[in-house]
Design an enzyme around this catalytic site. Sequence first.
Site, short mmCIF file in Angstrom:
data_model
loop_
_atom_site.label_atom_id
_atom_site.label_comp_id
_atom_site.label_asym_id
_atom_site.label_seq_id
_atom_site.Cartn_x
_atom_site.Cartn_y
_atom_site.Cartn_z
N LYS A 58 71.14 37.99 -22.28
CA LYS A 58 71.44 39.27 -21.64
C LYS A 58 70.35 39.73 -20.51
CE LYS A 58 73.36 43.52 -20.17
NZ LYS A 58 71.78 43.30 -19.31
N GLU A 68 66.86 40.95 -22.78
CA GLU A 68 67.03 42.25 -23.23
C GLU A 68 68.54 41.84 -24.30
OE1 GLU A 68 70.51 45.57 -21.49
OE2 GLU A 68 69.43 43.77 -19.64
#
Length: 210
Positions: A41, A176
């Site tokens: 991500k 992330e």
Amino acid sequence: MGSRPRDFTPYLRPMRTAFEFCLPTAANVVPAGPDWIHEIKYDGYRLRVERQGKTVRLFTRNGHDWTKRFPWIVEAALKNREQHFVIDGEAVVLGVDGVSDFDALHSRRHDNEVQLYAFDVLALGGEDLRELPLSLRKTNLARLLRGRPDGMFVAPFEPGEIGTELFGAACRLGLEGLVSKRRDRRYSAGRSKDWVKVKNRTHPAMDREF
């Protein structure tokens, strides 16, 4: 440019004009098994790139037109030999270490440096690809952006069996988190359990949602 395999024919439909984002479901555990693939991500803004001939438009998840905001992405889209496509991805600013820098992106001081982390293609050559399984859409995306100019890059992905290890590595690197997707499913608008997002709980993105 030979952008679709012959076995796509049973799935393809004429391209519809309206596109909506598929949204991941938050989870605490990374799914495992051969039906899943995993993507790192990147910390950025969700963005859809639509090209029709010589016109390129960039749309956010909230429907804002940010075409003028990210000129590098527009330039990359126009340099592609394919005249008609719709790509789903994340607008990011990459640091020298290759990690996305959300603060730099959000500051608006680096709009000319924003690139697209492309992870899906929804339409190509006038055909709607959303009924295709993700694995075939990924094949189309790789072919579409093969030899691409700077400004767009294809999101790498890994098989389901190593999802937990990949998530651990992402956390150690300060990323992330991970988005896991069912490789055999169509692209569906709205919140989907076929896309699962697991966030690194120590990452600043835990305190915000865009």
